[in-house]
Every structure is written in structure tokens, then in C-alpha cells.
Design a protein around this motif. Structure first.
Motif, mmCIF file in Angstrom:
data_model
loop_
_atom_site.group_PDB
_atom_site.id
_atom_site.type_symbol
_atom_site.label_atom_id
_atom_site.label_comp_id
_atom_site.label_asym_id
_atom_site.label_seq_id
_atom_site.Cartn_x
_atom_site.Cartn_y
_atom_site.Cartn_z
ATOM 1 N N LEU A 12 -6.160 17.611 5.683
ATOM 2 C CA LEU A 12 -6.731 16.555 6.521
ATOM 3 C C LEU A 12 -6.835 15.237 5.780
ATOM 4 O O LEU A 12 -6.681 14.172 6.367
ATOM 5 N N ALA A 13 -7.110 15.299 4.479
ATOM 6 C CA ALA A 13 -7.287 14.075 3.696
ATOM 7 C C ALA A 13 -5.960 13.380 3.401
ATOM 8 O O ALA A 13 -5.931 12.190 3.165
ATOM 9 N N GLU A 14 -4.866 14.124 3.412
ATOM 10 C CA GLU A 14 -3.581 13.546 3.063
ATOM 11 C C GLU A 14 -2.932 12.924 4.291
ATOM 12 O O GLU A 14 -2.413 13.614 5.154
ATOM 13 N N GLY A 15 -2.977 11.629 4.343
ATOM 14 C CA GLY A 15 -2.358 10.930 5.449
ATOM 15 C C GLY A 15 -0.971 10.443 5.087
ATOM 16 O O GLY A 15 -0.525 10.574 3.947
ATOM 17 N N GLN A 16 -0.304 9.922 6.052
ATOM 18 C CA GLN A 16 0.985 9.283 5.854
ATOM 19 C C GLN A 16 0.755 7.778 5.930
ATOM 20 O O GLN A 16 -0.146 7.321 6.643
ATOM 21 N N LEU A 17 1.573 7.007 5.255
ATOM 22 C CA LEU A 17 1.449 5.557 5.320
ATOM 23 C C LEU A 17 1.530 5.088 6.769
ATOM 24 O O LEU A 17 0.795 4.193 7.181
ATOM 25 N N SER A 18 2.372 5.720 7.555
ATOM 26 C CA SER A 18 2.517 5.337 8.967
ATOM 27 C C SER A 18 1.219 5.519 9.754
ATOM 28 O O SER A 18 0.998 4.834 10.750
ATOM 29 N N ASP A 19 0.323 6.407 9.291
ATOM 30 C CA ASP A 19 -0.973 6.597 9.954
ATOM 31 C C ASP A 19 -1.825 5.336 9.891
ATOM 32 O O ASP A 19 -2.705 5.133 10.729
ATOM 33 N N TYR A 20 -1.592 4.498 8.888
ATOM 34 C CA TYR A 20 -2.397 3.303 8.670
ATOM 35 C C TYR A 20 -1.712 2.021 9.131
ATOM 36 O O TYR A 20 -2.294 0.951 9.087
ATOM 37 N N ASN A 21 -0.475 2.133 9.563
ATOM 38 C CA ASN A 21 0.303 0.975 10.004
ATOM 39 C C ASN A 21 -0.055 0.657 11.458
ATOM 40 O O ASN A 21 0.239 1.424 12.361
ATOM 41 N N LYS A 22 -0.698 -0.478 11.658
ATOM 42 C CA LYS A 22 -1.082 -0.932 12.994
ATOM 43 C C LYS A 22 -0.347 -2.234 13.281
ATOM 44 O O LYS A 22 -0.682 -3.279 12.729
ATOM 45 N N ASP A 23 0.678 -2.150 14.093
ATOM 46 C CA ASP A 23 1.478 -3.327 14.469
ATOM 47 C C ASP A 23 2.033 -4.073 13.266
ATOM 48 O O ASP A 23 2.027 -5.303 13.218
ATOM 49 N N GLY A 24 2.481 -3.314 12.256
ATOM 50 C CA GLY A 24 3.116 -3.931 11.094
ATOM 51 C C GLY A 24 2.169 -4.340 9.983
ATOM 52 O O GLY A 24 2.609 -4.900 8.985
ATOM 53 N N THR A 25 0.866 -4.085 10.143
ATOM 54 C CA THR A 25 -0.091 -4.411 9.085
ATOM 55 C C THR A 25 -0.914 -3.179 8.711
ATOM 56 O O THR A 25 -1.100 -2.269 9.504
ATOM 57 N N VAL A 26 -1.390 -3.192 7.484
ATOM 58 C CA VAL A 26 -2.256 -2.133 6.976
ATOM 59 C C VAL A 26 -3.527 -2.801 6.473
ATOM 60 O O VAL A 26 -3.466 -3.816 5.770
ATOM 61 N N THR A 27 -4.671 -2.246 6.839
ATOM 62 C CA THR A 27 -5.951 -2.755 6.351
ATOM 63 C C THR A 27 -6.315 -2.028 5.067
ATOM 64 O O THR A 27 -6.251 -0.793 5.002
ATOM 65 N N LEU A 28 -6.682 -2.799 4.049
ATOM 66 C CA LEU A 28 -7.091 -2.252 2.766
ATOM 67 C C LEU A 28 -8.600 -2.393 2.626
ATOM 68 O O LEU A 28 -9.183 -3.384 3.074
ATOM 69 N N TYR A 29 -9.242 -1.417 1.971
ATOM 70 C CA TYR A 29 -10.700 -1.394 1.814
ATOM 71 C C TYR A 29 -11.056 -1.270 0.341
ATOM 72 O O TYR A 29 -10.553 -0.382 -0.352
#
Length: 165
Positions: A12-29
Motif C-alpha cells: 500500500l505504501a509503494e506508489g507509482q509516480l503516475s499516482d501523484y501526477n495531476k494534470d502534468g504536475t506533482v505536489t511535493l511536501y
């Protein structure tokens, strides 16, 4: 049974980069006790933005971000401000899947990827073409950023919402 649960949590913790891609941008925290509303994080700045373990693996300057604040490490308890920024998803290399074969290209034929040696070469090679790198640890997804980047503090209410509280 315990192993099954732990493996499922890891899955569950291992995501794909595409999971975080929202309309061509990724939010970093990023968490930090900076008092101002914005801050430029510079990987070359000698104040550490990484763990000792990460530094032992490779000394290539980078700033670490969470891809999902709900996956934050436990020492980032309530009260430590959360900063965010958005970046172009195409500027992040998907190291988890390594589609361009950087690992094989930089691997030593006998010793593989040695800390402080091939790992440095590998990250520097990626840094030549990308601004950041995405990968997963056992507990969270990470984006390491190679260039100075401005981040903005989120409100306490927004932070609580993002953290699921």
C-alpha cells in the motif's frame, strides 16, 4: 499472519509516480520549522535536508520531499509546519521503475552499486537530465530534488486535512 499484514502495508505504501501526477504536475511536501511563509530549499546548503543513511549512500546534494504527507515519518508530529510546491512531472525521473536503465548503466560489473561510489555517479547522471528523482522506501514515497526550489507554508487547517487529521 504478521508477515502478510506487513507485506500488504508495504504494498500500500509503494506508489507509482503516475499516482501523484495531476494534470502534468506533482505536489511535493516538506516539513521544516521555518518561521516565514516561503523558503528556498537549496541542496547545496550545508544544513542537512536528508538522513545520515541517505548521505552515506550518496553525497550528491539533494532535498527530500514526501509525495504524500499521510506517509510522513513519525518524528514529524503535529506542530512542525508543512511546506509544499508543485513541479512539472516530466522533470522527475521514475527511479522506482528505472525506464531509462540508469541502474544498469552505472552498476559496477562486480560490486553493483556501492555507497559513495556508483550511487554518486548514478544520481549525478540522472541529475544531468532531470531535476528530481522518485522512489519508494518501505514506508513512504520520496522525491529527491537536485536544484534549489521555493516552497510555501500551508495553513494549519490545510496541513491537518492533508495529513488526514
Amino acid at each position: 499472519m504478521k508477515n502478510i499484514i506487513n507485506n500488504f502495508r508495504k504494498f500500500l505504501a509503494e506508489g507509482q509516480l503516475s499516482d501523484y501526477n495531476k494534470d502534468g504536475t506533482v505536489t511535493l511536501y516538506h516539513y521544516t520549522k521555518h518561521p516565514e511563509d516561503s523558503l528556498v530549499l537549496d541542496p547545496e546548503y550545508k544544513k542537512t535536508y536528508h538522513s545520515r543513511r541517505e548521505f552515506e549512500t550518496a553525497q550528491t546534494p539533494r532535498v527530500f520531499f514526501y509525495a504524500e504527507p499521510r506517509q510522513r515519518e513519525i518524528f514529524f508530529k503535529r506542530g512542525i509546519p508543512l511546506f509544499t510546491t508543485q513541479v512539472d512531472a516530466s522533470r522527475i525521473y521514475d527511479f522506482r521503475n528505472d525506464p531509462e536503465g540508469y541502474i544498469e548503466k552505472n552498476r559496477h560489473p562486480v560490486y553493483g552499486l556501492r555507497k559513495g561510489e556508483e550511487w554518486n555517479t548514478l544520481l549525478e547522471d540522472i541529475r544531468d537530465s532531470y531535476d528530481g528523482i522518485f522512489y519508494s522506501t518501505r514506508n513512504f514515497d520520496v522525491i529527491a530534488w537536485f536544484k534549489p526550489i521555493e516552497v510555501n507554508k500551508v495553513s494549519e487547517e490545510e496541513q491537518a486535512r492533508l495529513e488526514g487529521e
